[in-house]
Design an enzyme around this catalytic site. Structure first.
Site, PDB file in Angstrom:
ATOM      1  N   HIS A 158       0.127 -12.094   1.236  1.00  0.00           N
ATOM      2  CA  HIS A 158      -0.617 -11.132   0.420  1.00  0.00           C
ATOM      3  C   HIS A 158      -0.853 -11.650  -1.001  1.00  0.00           C
ATOM      4  O   HIS A 158       0.090 -11.923  -1.730  1.00  0.00           O
ATOM      5  CB  HIS A 158       0.162  -9.819   0.358  1.00  0.00           C
ATOM      6  CG  HIS A 158      -0.669  -8.631  -0.042  1.00  0.00           C
ATOM      7  ND1 HIS A 158      -0.188  -7.350   0.014  1.00  0.00           N
ATOM      8  CD2 HIS A 158      -1.954  -8.534  -0.483  1.00  0.00           C
ATOM      9  CE1 HIS A 158      -1.133  -6.504  -0.387  1.00  0.00           C
ATOM     10  NE2 HIS A 158      -2.208  -7.216  -0.701  1.00  0.00           N
TER      11      HIS A 158
ATOM     12  N   TYR B  38       0.830  -1.196   0.000  1.00  0.00           N
ATOM     13  CA  TYR B  38       0.000   0.000   0.000  1.00  0.00           C
ATOM     14  C   TYR B  38       0.872   1.258   0.000  1.00  0.00           C
ATOM     15  O   TYR B  38       1.418   1.657   1.035  1.00  0.00           O
ATOM     16  CB  TYR B  38      -0.947   0.015   1.197  1.00  0.00           C
ATOM     17  CG  TYR B  38      -1.894  -1.167   1.244  1.00  0.00           C
ATOM     18  CD1 TYR B  38      -2.259  -1.850   0.082  1.00  0.00           C
ATOM     19  CD2 TYR B  38      -2.418  -1.613   2.450  1.00  0.00           C
ATOM     20  CE1 TYR B  38      -3.121  -2.933   0.121  1.00  0.00           C
ATOM     21  CE2 TYR B  38      -3.299  -2.697   2.499  1.00  0.00           C
ATOM     22  CZ  TYR B  38      -3.639  -3.354   1.330  1.00  0.00           C
ATOM     23  OH  TYR B  38      -4.488  -4.429   1.375  1.00  0.00           O
TER      24      TYR B  38
END
Length: 350
Positions: free
Chosen positions: A146, A79
């Protein structure tokens, strides 16, 4: 004066807004010891995924969220390519560590195609240390793989990635282990074959929202294994918003069109489609928490208000209408395989 009802372990008298905590709802996350708020704070916004946001604005959002009863933060090195964790590192030291639970991820990192994914043990060990250093904390509550669908093979996830997370958990740098991804069938397959490493949580995104509730089909299995289910992106990563999705959004033109029509319809009759989207997730008590990225204080306050503000008859009717009119006719309500195929083509230079 502290709240009168049951309180989560994260409540701290004198720190929290008592009325806000009173009105927040909490649910146990699988077999963990964590009672998490039904809406979580999504760290993607802090990384600029949904538009520019200043560090100061991000700090204020996190402080407000935690003080007003949200006790679960989800972030990742991906992010903002480190920015989200860096912003958290500016605010978390100001907050009591016992006032929140935090999850981060390993496996997805940089924008360059050849540096985007690395599920190797060596990279994971370095990544965790880097995340803890950036966020200025000693441990994370959940460490998650992830987007595991991008790994070269499921064998690497099972034989290298998850065992590395197990070692990190044993070292005390993480309390629980989770996996994340978009393809639900693959998440199930990994859990079925993970014999050496105990998985505690499952996170998928855009799979329980107004246009796609596929996660429902897997809930019996996930619950039977004791997994805590974390739902991400109830707004469909911007699809169900007035501003629309960001340019990088992988949704098909058919899904985009259906969502645009639903947004337009709700706007014309004065209904907030974001409230419909968030509340529909809260109303599914099989979801422990739904992680939402807020880019403004107004959005954050609206999301918190939605927790204790049930849908009116008019809103329920509007939700029923857009589902029947725009979403049920979709031939395919997901984009499984599209991103992975594009990544593999780019990686091979084709």
């Amino acid at each position: 004066m502290s709240p009168k009802r049951w309180l989560p372990a994260t409540y701290i008298e004198g720190f929290h807004d008592d009325d806000a905590v009173d009105q927040m709802e909490y649910r146990r996350l699988g077999k963990t010891d964590m009672d998490v708020s039904v809406i979580g704070f999504g760290g993607a916004a802090l990384g600029g995924f949904f538009g520019r946001i200043s560090d100061e604005a991000g700090i204020q959002l996190v402080e407000y969220a935690i003080k007003h009863g949200i006790n679960f933060i989800d972030t990742a090195p991906w992010y903002g390519h480190g920015k989200s964790e860096a912003v958290l590192g500016k605010v978390l030291p100001k907050l009591p560590r016992e006032s929140y639970y935090i999850a981060t991820k390993v496996g997805r990192y940089e924008p360059e195609i050849d540096k985007m994914f690395d599920f190797s043990a060596k990279k994971i060990f370095a990544s965790v240390d880097n995340s803890l250093r950036k966020m200025k904390i000693d441990y994370v509550d959940i460490l998650q793989v992830h987007d595991l669908e991008f790994a070269p093979s499921i064998d690497q996830i099972l034989n290298e990635t998850l065992p590395a997370l197990k070692k990190i958990k044993e070292s005390g740098k993480a309390r629980y282990i989770g996996i994340t991804g978009y393809p639900l069938k693959l998440l199930k397959k990994v859990t079925e074959n993970s014999e050496e490493t105990s998985i505690d949580t499952i996170l998928s995104y855009c799979r329980y929202c107004l246009f796609d509730t596929s996660l429902n089909k897997y809930m019996d299995y996930f619950e039977s294994r004791g997994y805590g289910v974390i739902n991400g992106a109830p707004i469909g990563m911007g699809l169900l918003s007035e501003n629309g999705p960001p340019k990088w959004h992988p949704a098909t033109s058919e899904i985009r069109s259906a969502c645009q029509q639903a947004v337009k319809y709700c706007s014309e009759i004065g209904i907030d489609i974001c409230k419909l989207a968030v509340r529909s997730c809260i109303d599914c008590d099989r979801l422990a928490t739904t992680v939402i990225s807020s880019t403004s204080m107004n959005d954050l306050k609206n999301n918190i208000a939605t927790v204790h503000d049930p849908l009116t008859r008019e809103e329920l009717n509007a939700m029923k209408y857009i589902k029947e009119k725009f979403f049920q006719p979709l031939e395919c309500s997901n984009w499984e395989g599209i991103e992975v195929a594009k990544y593999r083509r780019n990686l091979s230079g084709h």
